[in-house]
Scaffold this motif. Structure first.
Motif, mmCIF file in Angstrom:
data_model
loop_
_atom_site.group_PDB
_atom_site.id
_atom_site.type_symbol
_atom_site.label_atom_id
_atom_site.label_comp_id
_atom_site.label_asym_id
_atom_site.label_seq_id
_atom_site.Cartn_x
_atom_site.Cartn_y
_atom_site.Cartn_z
ATOM 1 N N TYR A 17 0.837 -1.200 0.000
ATOM 2 C CA TYR A 17 0.000 0.000 0.000
ATOM 3 C C TYR A 17 0.876 1.256 0.000
ATOM 4 O O TYR A 17 0.647 2.184 -0.764
ATOM 5 C CB TYR A 17 -0.910 -0.026 1.230
ATOM 6 C CG TYR A 17 -1.951 1.056 1.253
ATOM 7 C CD1 TYR A 17 -3.041 1.004 0.390
ATOM 8 C CD2 TYR A 17 -1.867 2.123 2.133
ATOM 9 C CE1 TYR A 17 -4.002 1.999 0.408
ATOM 10 C CE2 TYR A 17 -2.823 3.117 2.157
ATOM 11 C CZ TYR A 17 -3.891 3.050 1.293
ATOM 12 O OH TYR A 17 -4.837 4.034 1.302
ATOM 13 N N PHE A 21 2.078 4.757 -3.381
ATOM 14 C CA PHE A 21 2.212 6.214 -3.371
ATOM 15 C C PHE A 21 3.652 6.675 -3.551
ATOM 16 O O PHE A 21 3.897 7.731 -4.121
ATOM 17 C CB PHE A 21 1.652 6.771 -2.063
ATOM 18 C CG PHE A 21 0.261 6.287 -1.783
ATOM 19 C CD1 PHE A 21 -0.803 6.735 -2.553
ATOM 20 C CD2 PHE A 21 0.009 5.330 -0.814
ATOM 21 C CE1 PHE A 21 -2.081 6.271 -2.345
ATOM 22 C CE2 PHE A 21 -1.268 4.854 -0.595
ATOM 23 C CZ PHE A 21 -2.321 5.330 -1.364
ATOM 24 N N ASN A 65 -1.427 12.557 -3.097
ATOM 25 C CA ASN A 65 -0.661 11.315 -3.068
ATOM 26 C C ASN A 65 0.360 11.316 -1.931
ATOM 27 O O ASN A 65 0.520 10.331 -1.209
ATOM 28 C CB ASN A 65 0.043 11.171 -4.423
ATOM 29 C CG ASN A 65 1.174 10.191 -4.378
ATOM 30 O OD1 ASN A 65 0.946 9.002 -4.380
ATOM 31 N ND2 ASN A 65 2.400 10.694 -4.305
ATOM 32 N N LEU A 68 -0.834 10.484 1.672
ATOM 33 C CA LEU A 68 -1.046 9.057 1.927
ATOM 34 C C LEU A 68 0.277 8.318 2.060
ATOM 35 O O LEU A 68 0.405 7.388 2.860
ATOM 36 C CB LEU A 68 -1.894 8.453 0.814
ATOM 37 C CG LEU A 68 -3.369 8.768 1.013
ATOM 38 C CD1 LEU A 68 -4.086 8.936 -0.292
ATOM 39 C CD2 LEU A 68 -4.021 7.682 1.842
ATOM 40 N N TYR A 428 -6.882 1.751 5.306
ATOM 41 C CA TYR A 428 -6.193 1.959 4.025
ATOM 42 C C TYR A 428 -7.203 2.024 2.890
ATOM 43 O O TYR A 428 -7.118 2.872 1.999
ATOM 44 C CB TYR A 428 -5.217 0.817 3.725
ATOM 45 C CG TYR A 428 -4.011 0.736 4.633
ATOM 46 C CD1 TYR A 428 -3.562 1.837 5.353
ATOM 47 C CD2 TYR A 428 -3.291 -0.453 4.756
ATOM 48 C CE1 TYR A 428 -2.457 1.754 6.168
ATOM 49 C CE2 TYR A 428 -2.179 -0.546 5.568
ATOM 50 C CZ TYR A 428 -1.764 0.548 6.278
ATOM 51 O OH TYR A 428 -0.667 0.456 7.078
ATOM 52 N N ALA A 432 -7.942 5.240 0.592
ATOM 53 C CA ALA A 432 -7.661 5.152 -0.840
ATOM 54 C C ALA A 432 -8.871 5.619 -1.636
ATOM 55 O O ALA A 432 -8.740 6.382 -2.599
ATOM 56 C CB ALA A 432 -7.300 3.717 -1.218
#
Lengths: 454, 335
Positions: A17, A21, A65, A68, A428, A432
């Motif tokens: 995850y 990014f 982005n 995260l 998450y 997202a």
């Protein structure tokens, strides 16, 4: 045992995850910095204003982005102590240093200057403001460098001695100049440029088709995105190729597992597809090209490549009984997915770049329509690449020094890890979705034209 | 100077930086739903910490990284021992960090309310949990002979540690109110910041005094002159700050609450030294600067790095505060 398996899942989910990014951060930070540099450099007032708007446009996507990436990065740093305390004890003398250096050199730099950049449009001179985004890009790259120094030690330990039941650092310079870092860092940066380029390309293609007033501006970024992406893929392929050759000495088990080569061979064939049988340590079926694997590693049609079975025997002699083979099936296919998608993306980037440089791209709306739908490709390739890298060092957490099973925190119960695993995964997913929603909204509703502000 | 001592001090300094800087960020986040009545007011409030909160949070990450590098056993024992507490804190920090970025990207009221809630909980929970954690470190936690934590999550929650959590929460909220008063220009908001500062400051003083009394009975901190003096000085400085706030001096209030937080952190580390984690089972099983440290070689490499880099970080973070020194007004919301 269950806590171990769950902790591995939790780490894998967080890493994958997080690395959705990170490449965008690496690639897009440099792209935005180039845009802003152009806005400072050009003399023509109208072009200057267009560059500035583009800087803000792609800068906003970068920021969504980035936020995260940052928050999941914190989880990464805490994980080593939380779930892998025995790893932290065994490795802390070595592993803590690059992590602390990452915080000192990179995290402070990128977060502080991003804050200044974001809120400082009216407070700083254009040149100083532009310098801030370059410092953010530098910080992001330093961050990637240090964490890959740490990771490279796990893949290929150097500059250490085993004393008092732990690995102790004896040569910091060797740690930083570990050949493995060179391969991992160049490959990750190039993947970042590819991914960032694809983001620019996909967004530009969508805007080109759907937002007519913004079309002239995004016709330009379409070309730049495609060129930037093509540059990235060439570098990905070059660094990947050199790193694979280097694996022959650094981690032969990973190398042969990537190719499902069970028996030592000279010249070694390259299996394009294979039906792998882990139980009998062989391929039930394969379509192989004779000598190609040797050629890829030696740049000539012969050269010995050691097979998984020989290496397994050797490791048993060296480390005692046990299964030292990684997940050959996963490695074999993930490697093919990564390389295959790389080739596909190169074709796509080259085609788009040529058509848009010839100003013929508007005649191919199908291509432009399809490009945004292909945006998941670099992310899939990145994840597959990390699967090869990380699953390829199993059963070790530090190759040759500590097994993954020995690294787990002894006080953890399965219930605790279940709770955190589910908690992290759910949050998450929610974030997202929220981030994608905001990004899509922003892309759809923000026009970038010669007139008006952004 | 012994390198282990240097790193003990450096980690204490990093925690001072973390609590002083991130303390007001947490405070502002906690106060957000109460002081900001309209969306405009809330945007003004968030804008006060907009450029700096992320850089401030890095102090915590750096403290964690420094612990890992210099005292890996402390990092291993603490982070695995405090597993669920850290899980909760990470969830809070994840939501909070993303909330700052996503909140203003969409106009809908429900969207913004949701992220405001995330900012509130994302600030409230870490402030409280850090208080609990620091108090537990002082009081000792069940660490066995192998440096391994032998308790569970509930062992971390005692009357004393919950009081510690509450004290941190109140002090940070008060610290945030002083910061808001210092950074905003809207008179109505400043009045509200003062009002909350007064209420929370009074409660914080009460809580802090109780905390000192329990620290006296539950820990050996007062056996050390320097630690005791630092803690008492912290209380005195905090009260002075409270008085400054009464006289409408946000500058004085903020400077003094920063001082009080720094002194409290110093008191904790002075009280702990030479231990970093106290074992409640057997004093010999405590983690100290001796038995938890990295090798002299690693410490010397890291010392060179820290001596070169920390001043640079301080300079550019200072510059960041300098760039954004002007009070926040409606003109800053254009972005």
């Amino acid at each position: 045992m269950e806590a171990l398996l769950l902790s591995r899942w939790q780490f894998a989910i967080t890493t994958v995850y997080h690395f959705l990014f990170v490449p965008v951060t690496l690639g897009l930070s440099i792209f935005v910095a180039i845009l802003e540099t152009r806005s400072v450099a050009v003399q023509n007032a109208k072009r200057r204003s267009t560059y500035r708007k583009l800087t803000k446009f792609f800068g906003t996507l970068f920021l969504i982005n980035f936020s995260l990436g940052v928050v999941t990065g914190i989880v990464q740093e805490f994980h080593f102590g939380m779930n892998w305390s025995e790893y932290s004890r065994f490795m802390g003398d070595i592993f803590g240093a690059p992590l602390a250096l990452e915080a000192l050199t990179a995290f402070f730099l990128e977060s502080t200057f991003l804050g200044i950049w974001l809120f400082g449009w009216d407070r700083l001179s254009p040149k100083l403001h532009c310098a801030c985004i370059w410092l953010v890009a530098l910080g992001s790259n330093l961050s990637a460098f240090w964490i890959l120094v740490a990771n490279s030690f796990m893949q290929h330990p150097v500059g250490y001695a085993i004393n008092n039941g732990r690995a102790e650092m004896t040569d910091f310079f060797a740690l930083v100049t570990n050949h493995y870092v060179l391969g991992e860092y160049s490959h990750a940066l190039a993947a970042g440029i590819t991914t960032g380029g694809f983001v620019v390309l996909a967004v530009s293609a969508w805007k080109f088709l759907r937002d007519v007033p913004s079309r002239p501006v995004f016709a330009k970024t379409l070309t730049w995105g495609a060129l930037y992406m093509a540059l990235g893929i060439f570098a990905v392929m070059g660094s990947g190729h050199l790193h694979t050759q280097y694996l022959r000495e650094a981690n032969p088990m990973k190398l042969s597992s990537m190719e499902a080569l069970w028996e030592t061979a000279d010249p070694a064939p390259f299996a394009a597809v294979a039906k792998i049988n882990m139980y009998e340590s062989k391929n039930d079926m394969e379509i192989a090209i004779p000598g190609l694997f040797s050629f890829m590693l030696y740049n000539r049609p012969e050269g010995e490549v050691r097979g998984i079975n020989d290496l397994q025997t050797e490791y048993e002699r060296q480390y005692g009984a046990g299964d030292y083979r990684p997940d050959v099936v996963g490695l074999f296919w993930c490697f093919r997915i990564m390389v295959g998608l790389g080739g596909l993306m190169l074709a796509l980037a080259a085609l788009t770049a040529i058509l848009s440089l010839k100003k013929q791209i508007a005649a191919y709306p199908c291509l432009l329509k399809i490009i945004p739908w292909l945006l998941p490709l670099p992310f899939i390739a990145n994840s597959a690449g990390w699967y090869v890298a990380e699953a390829g060092r199993q059963p070790w957490i530090v190759v040759g020094l500590q097994r993954t099973a020995e690294a787990i925190s002894p006080n953890l119960s399965a219930g605790e890890v279940w709770l955190s695993l589910v908690g992290f995964t759910v949050i998450y997913l929610i974030l997202a979705i929220a981030a994608l929603y905001v990004a899509f909204r922003f892309i759809r509703h923000t026009a970038v034209t010669g007139e008006g502000g952004l | 100077m012994e390198l282990t001592l240097f790193w003990f001090i450096l980690i204490a300094v990093l925690f001072v930086g973390f609590f002083v800087l991130e303390g007001f960020d947490y405070g502002v986040g906690i106060l957000l739903p109460f002081t900001g009545k309209s969306d405009r007011e809330r945007r003004l409030i968030i804008r006060t910490i907009g450029p700096v909160w992320d850089g401030n949070e890095v102090w915590m990450i750096t403290a964690g990284g420094a612990l890992f590098a210099a005292f890996p056993h402390v990092y291993a024992t603490m982070f695995s021992g405090f597993y669920l507490a850290l899980f909760l804190m990470l969830m809070a920090l994840i939501m909070r960090g993303v909330a700052f970025e996503l909140r203003d990207k969409h106009q809908a009221l429900a969207w913004r309310r949701t992220w405001d809630g995330a900012i509130f909980f994302g600030s409230f929970l870490p402030a409280f949990l850090w208080g609990v954690a620091v108090t537990d470190l002082l009081a000792g936690v069940p660490i066995g002979p192998g440096k391994t934590y032998q308790g569970n999550f509930l062992d971390l929650l005692t009357v004393y540690s919950i009081l510690g959590g509450l004290t941190f929460l109140l002090v940070f909220a008060y610290h945030g109110a002083a910061f808001l008063g210092l950074r905003l220009s809207d008179e109505g908001l400043k009045r509200r910041a003062k009002l909350f500062g007064q209420r929370l400051g009074g409660l914080a003083i009460l809580s802090f005094v109780l905390f000192m009394a329990m620290t006296h009975s539950h820990t050996d901190l007062f056996a050390k002159g320097a630690a005791a003096m630092a803690l008492i000085a912290a209380a005195a400085v905090f009260v002075l700050g409270y008085l400054a706030l009464q006289r409408n001096s946000f500058k004085g209030a903020f400077a003094l609450s920063s001082g009080a937080i720094a002194l409290t952190t110093a008191a904790v580390f002075l009280g702990l030294f030479p231990r970093l984690m106290v074992s409640s089972l057997n004093p010999a099983w405590s983690l100290t600067v001796e038995n938890a440290a990295s090798t002299p070689y690693t410490l010397s490499v890291m010392t060179v790095a820290a001596v070169c880099l920390v001043p640079v970080v301080l300079i550019y973070q200072g510059w960041c505060y300098y760039v954004f020194r002007r009070r926040i007004s409606d003109g800053d919301l254009g972005h």
